[in-house]
Structure formats: structure tokens, C-alpha cells
Design a protein around this motif. Structure first.
Motif, PDB file in Angstrom:
ATOM      1  N   ARG B 223       0.839  -1.206   0.000  1.00 13.32           N
ATOM      2  CA  ARG B 223       0.000   0.000   0.000  1.00 13.32           C
ATOM      3  C   ARG B 223       0.872   1.252   0.000  1.00 13.32           C
ATOM      4  O   ARG B 223       0.652   2.199  -0.762  1.00 13.32           O
ATOM      5  N   GLY B 224       1.886   1.259   0.872  1.00 12.59           N
ATOM      6  CA  GLY B 224       2.785   2.404   0.948  1.00 12.59           C
ATOM      7  C   GLY B 224       3.613   2.567  -0.316  1.00 12.59           C
ATOM      8  O   GLY B 224       3.866   3.688  -0.770  1.00 12.59           O
ATOM      9  N   ALA B 226       2.786   1.580  -3.447  1.00  8.23           N
ATOM     10  CA  ALA B 226       1.929   2.119  -4.505  1.00  8.23           C
ATOM     11  C   ALA B 226       1.631   3.593  -4.250  1.00  8.23           C
ATOM     12  O   ALA B 226       1.605   4.409  -5.181  1.00  8.23           O
ATOM     13  N   ALA B 227       1.422   3.952  -2.994  1.00 14.07           N
ATOM     14  CA  ALA B 227       1.141   5.352  -2.651  1.00 14.07           C
ATOM     15  C   ALA B 227       2.328   6.244  -3.029  1.00 14.07           C
ATOM     16  O   ALA B 227       2.155   7.321  -3.598  1.00 14.07           O
ATOM     17  N   VAL B 351      -2.451  -3.732  -5.173  1.00 13.20           N
ATOM     18  CA  VAL B 351      -2.960  -2.370  -4.972  1.00 13.20           C
ATOM     19  C   VAL B 351      -3.150  -1.691  -6.326  1.00 13.20           C
ATOM     20  O   VAL B 351      -4.158  -1.031  -6.580  1.00 13.20           O
ATOM     21  N   ARG B 352      -2.167  -1.882  -7.196  1.00 18.19           N
ATOM     22  CA  ARG B 352      -2.227  -1.282  -8.530  1.00 18.19           C
ATOM     23  C   ARG B 352      -3.497  -1.733  -9.250  1.00 18.19           C
ATOM     24  O   ARG B 352      -4.195  -0.926  -9.864  1.00 18.19           O
ATOM     25  N   ARG B 354      -6.228  -2.846  -7.848  1.00 17.46           N
ATOM     26  CA  ARG B 354      -7.404  -2.360  -7.107  1.00 17.46           C
ATOM     27  C   ARG B 354      -7.766  -0.927  -7.463  1.00 17.46           C
ATOM     28  O   ARG B 354      -8.931  -0.543  -7.477  1.00 17.46           O
ATOM     29  N   LEU B 355      -6.732  -0.105  -7.730  1.00 14.89           N
ATOM     30  CA  LEU B 355      -6.976   1.308  -8.053  1.00 14.89           C
ATOM     31  C   LEU B 355      -7.647   1.449  -9.425  1.00 14.89           C
ATOM     32  O   LEU B 355      -8.116   2.487  -9.783  1.00 14.89           O
TER      33      LEU B 355
END
Lengths: 355, 355
Positions: B223-224, B226-227, B351-352, B354-355
Motif C-alpha cells: 500500500r505504501g 503504490a502510494a 494495490v495497482r 485495485r486502483l
């Protein structure tokens, strides 16, 4: 996908972008309505407004949009209205009053607007979303809001606060990172540290609660929005970026200070209100910095600086204005709220594709 | 795409994930080699090592991998080796020494390892990547590194520091947000604030420099990561998450403290080194907190606490160990470096999508 979060569906908004309920006149009905009309969630920062002002503002918002919007209030905390103010503090404040040519040692008529009266209007006017900061909401109010179907949002600056808020029954919560402008929402004492950055705070809270989390603090554009969703947030709350909107009621000097801010010029102070808040560094903050520990607590100091802030506003003296802003203020641009929401959505889409 | 950044190509690494060069024995050759072997960039935290130790560690890394790796050093700063230590500080430190049953008022043989000798090894051994913190690198060293084709990475905590580093000729820079564990890399004075959160710092730096930016501070999982890429970083640097790896040389009590940390228990202190650093709050930090302003500056206080830290380590007393960690330490897990890199990559991909 980011724009299609459970939270967005629940709030009936097109884009999970919330305009923070900044107190102090920034969130005009025009700003709130424009944000909601553009598909985000506008929020009236009503903490310093009395009941009649809140009612009038809500009605003005409804004249301009039929979209959902929020109202934000401060949870009252016990305070000693008769506390003796340190002589050193009074002296500096009176020197400022002399500079502004206003009466020394003014009487303070009231410290805060009565919360019960503010809440009564929120209920009477049946606002769709109620958000709060500085504490927990009494269960009696929570029950009444829930009975009316109001979505209730609390503010947490630590995992402990998030867990406490979830247990209290809020529908969702804002995770306020240390980057955020304006007042810190912290309310649980006895912690060594509550200045937790958004990057660290959001995933830790997401892992510990089962309600949707709204990320706040340092988010100013599509990069920040995409980052917040990557961290697990279901929505973002932005304050500073809305300050410089055409519809914002922020003082023109405040808008200019935000547009000219740097990452280093935005600092935490207790000078204006007695509660830690982040804003553009100015003369008043520097004057009171050496007396930080002697300052009265909120809301006493807030009431004591009211005459100074009002005179500074009228006399166009930015050195005595509270100019709240977050650590990424330098990314602010002047535009309309509609243009801003569209830009944020476009940018977030671009970042999403780039990843 | 995130994994395919210009920076990754330039460093010849598969994944733009850098293991921070934490000083003090954490970054064993085994850890550095395992990270590089798994496709990230391992970094030897060599700041407290002498020339021969650095040479031996580099050779040990090379026996375990032929992949690129980095070496990190602290830029020396002028200091007064003969500064008088406040009596209040000496008294508390001697009370600690009594607790540990070690000699009071020990002589300090040396304050830091000579930087020139450390750098000579970096050049002789032709390390692929050299990173530094606490300041700017002298142009003479910069020139020699460039002649050898070494990639040079500086550390910035503000936009001003990033611009200064770019002008000095670094190839890329690490933007260290306030969430980060260990020492703050801040080196430019006269700023009201340099505790800028990663979410606010990274995009402001990305907008102001033309070299690749590595995000650091509060990043512990996909998560961090990707952020950070959403914010515009081309790589991430993680420290805390590697502390609890099997191959890490961190003290077992340090590892346990990280695994048991909360968002609120990780605080900034000058107690151990005289320079602001973030770690798990413990008794030693609390003892010296009231004397924060009287503490000698780095590296004097660092040298003065060396005996205390060594004895605490030997005697298994976490209350006197420096247990550096970032604000998202609670997300750490115990695993091998290879498992960690694989998990980080998989999570980032999730995460990628999911966005």
C-alpha cells in the motif's frame, strides 16, 4: 476502482472527495454547494457559528444544490473560563492590540457557541452528513442522528482514537495525518506522540477498524488522492486546496499566503486558539512561541485572540491573522471549486493509469 | 508502470525497492546481499564502521551476490570534541551506568570514524551505489565517484535540501518524510519546520527537481509503495520493515520492540546521539527528555552513550537500547528478506489493480 468506493455509494456522491469543514468563515454556502454540485461532498465548517447562522447557511446551501453535503462541529471540552492568564501572555497580546489600535484587556462575552443549540439545528435541518472533531460524540446525540439517517463521521489522529470512535458508533472516520492544516483533532491523552504522518496513519487505522476510512493531511492533487486510495482509504478529505477557491470565504491575505507558502513555512502553533493547529508562520506565532507553555488552553485562548484576529482582518494585517494551511500548501492553485473537482478527478485518473 | 521506472533501469535492479542503509549493525552483509539477490537494492549502513570493517562487509556482500548494492555514510559535520557536558546530563547518564554496573564518566576514544578513510574504501571497492545523509558531499568526492560511474544518492527532508542536493550533482535523492525511523537527515538550518510528512514532501520535491526521487518514511507494505509511486516517486526506501528480517543484525529486543510497537509509541528523541531520530519510546529517552535542550550535539552525545548502548545490548536491557523505528512500525512482520521483497512486490501489484 477508487471512485466507486462503498463510501461514495453510501454518501450518494459521485467522487469520494470531501471538502473539509474548516471553521472561521472559509466554507461559505457558495463553496459547500459548488463542491457538492460538482460531485464531491461540501462541508459547512460551523464550529464558530451560532444556531441561527448555521440554519441560514444550511438553507443557503440548499438553495444552490440538491446534492448531499455535511456540517462539521467541534466537540466541546471542559474548560475553566476563569483561569488566570499568565501576565507574560497578556503583556504580549496587549502589545499586539496597541499595534492594531484596539482596546487592551477586552472582556470576553462568550468562549464558544453552545453545542446543544448547534446540534439542534443539525437535527432540525436534517443534514445528510454530520462530521465532528476534538473528541467523541455523546451517545444521546449519536442516537438522534442515527434515527434520522444522518451519516456520522468522527476524526482520529491515532489508531486508539480510531478504535474508540468506531466503538462509539460513527459510520466512518477521518484519519487526520500530521501534515493537515488547521486544528489537530487529537482527543485521547497520555500518548507519547500523536503527530503521525498520513502515510503511516492511514494503513494502520484501516487494518484496525471495519468502517470506511477517509484520509486527510497533505493531499492537494490527484497524486495525493491516488496515494490515499492506495493506502486503503475509501475517500479523501482536502482542506487547504479549497481555501484558494473563488467561492472560499478565506481572507484574501490568507489565500495569498497559502499560494506563496513553502513546505517549511507551515508550522504547528497554539498561539491563536490554545490548541495545536497548523498554519502559515507569521509574526503573531513567533511572538507567542516563547510563551507556548504558558498559553491558556482551548477555547480560552481562542476567545482571547478573537478581537486581534478580527482587527487584523479588517486592517489587512496578515501578521496577526490565523492562516491555517497544511504542509503541501505550496501545491494550491486559484480556481473555482468546480474546476478544482474536475482537475482532481482527471489527475487521479491519470495517476491510476500511470501506475 | 511502477516497477519499470527510469531509476530501476539506471540502478540495474528488478524492483525499485531500496533497503535503507541503517547504521549500527542492522544491515549485515547477509541482509544486504539477500535484498539485492531478491531484486531490490540492499544498502550497507556503514556510518559507524571503520575502513577495514567496511571493506570486509563489502567483500562479504560480493561473495553472496553479483547484483548491485549500495553503501551509506554520514556526512561529517563540525563539532567541538571538548564541549562541556551539562552536569545534569552527566548525572543522569551516570545513574544509568550505575544501573548497568559499568564505569562512570568513561573516556571517549573517538567520536566518529574518519570519513576520508571510509570514502577511500567506497572508491577502492568500486561500490555500484553510494548514498549519504546529514549533509552535502564535497565536490572532490563527488567528482571521484562520478569518474568511477558510481550512482550517488543524497537525502533531503525539505524542498530546499532537495534543490541544494540536485545542484551539487547527485544522481537521485531520497525524500525522507517525518514518519521515517532513525536519524533525521536534515542539514539546512534556519527553517521553522523540517518535520514534513511523506505525503506532503514527495510531490513538492518531485515538482522542483529533475532527478529521480526515492520516497522514504512510513512505507511498510505494498500500500505504501503504490502510494509513493502515485505521489511521483520512482523508487521507495524502506528501513523499519527490514529490521525484523531473519538476516537483520538488529538486537532481538529491538526486533521484538518493533513487532510490538504502536503508532503512538514511536517518537523523536535526541537522547541517544544528540541528533533527532525516531525510535520506540523507552526508559532512556524518557530520562533524558527533560534535558533535551542541554544535550550535547551529534556526534558527541552519540559517543557518550556508546558504552551505555553496548552494555544494554550485552545485558539484554531494552530500556537503554536505541531501537530506531518509523511511525508505521506496527506493520512489521518477521520473515526472510527474500520473502519480504516478494510480498512487497505482490502487494504492490494487488494495490495497482485495485486502483
Amino acid at each position: 476502482m477508487w471512485s466507486n468506493s462503498e463510501l461514495a455509494k453510501r454518501l450518494h456522491i459521485q467522487w469520494p472527495i470531501i471538502q473539509a469543514g474548516m471553521a472561521g468563515g472559509t466554507t461559505t454556502p457558495e463553496l459547500v454547494a459548488a463542491v457538492s454540485q460538482a460531485g464531491g461532498l461540501g462541508t459547512l465548517g460551523a464550529a464558530y457559528m451560532n444556531a441561527e447562522q448555521i440554519r441560514a447557511a444550511i438553507r443557503a446551501i440548499r438553495e444552490q444544490t440538491d446534492k448531499p453535503f455535511g456540517v462539521n462541529l467541534f466537540i466541546p471540552e471542559p474548560f475553566d473560563a476563569h483561569q488566570k492568564v499568565a501576565e507574560s501572555v497578556s503583556r504580549v497580546m496587549n502589545e499586539v492590540r496597541s499595534q492594531l489600535d484596539i482596546p487592551l484587556d477586552p472582556d470576553v462575552a462568550s468562549f464558544t457557541e453552545p453545542f446543544e443549540k448547534q446540534m439542534a439545528i443539525v437535527l432540525e435541518e436534517r443534514v445528510p452528513v454530520f462530521s465532528f472533531t476534538f473528541g467523541m460524540l455523546d451517545q444521546a446525540w449519536m442516537k438522534k442522528l442515527k434515527e434520522q439517517g444522518v451519516t456520522v463521521i468522527g476524526t482520529a489522529t491515532t489508531v486508539r482514537e480510531a478504535v474508540a470512535l468506531e466503538e462509539s458508533g460513527v459510520d466512518m472516520l477521518t484519519a487526520q495525518g500530521s501534515e493537515a492544516g488547521g486544528h489537530r483533532g487529537s482527543f485521547l491523552p497520555d500518548a507519547p506522540s500523536n503527530m503521525i504522518g498520513t502515510m503511516a496513519l492511514v494503513p494502520q487505522i484501516v487494518d484496525r477498524v471495519n468502517i470506511p476510512v477517509i484520509a486527510a493531511g497533505g493531499i492537494m492533487d490527484g497524486r495525493g488522492i491516488a496515494a490515499a486510495f492506495a493506502l486503503g482509504a475509501q475517500a479523501v478529505q482536502l482542506g487547504t486546496v479549497f481555501l484558494t477557491c473563488t467561492e472560499s470565504g478565506a481572507h484574501s491575505l490568507h489565500k495569498r499566503a497559502v499560494l506563496e507558502a513553502s513546505d517549511e513555512s507551515v508550522v504547528i502553533t497554539r498561539a491563536f486558539s490554545g490548541k495545536a493547529a497548523r498554519g502559515v508562520s507569521n509574526h503573531f506565532m513567533k511572538l507567542l512561541a516563547p510563551l507556548e507553555k504558558e498559553l491558556p488552553s482551548y477555547p480560552v485562548q481562542n476567545a482571547l485572540t478573537r478581537d486581534i484576529r478580527a482587527a487584523a482582518s479588517k486592517q489587512q494585517k496578515s501578521e496577526y491573522l490565523s492562516m491555517w494551511a497544511g504542509q503541501a500548501a505550496s501545491l494550491a492553485k486559484a480556481c473555482t471549486a468546480k474546476e478544482l473537482i474536475q482537475r482532481l478527478v482527471d489527475e487521479t485518473e491519470q495517476v491510476r493509469r500511470r501506475l
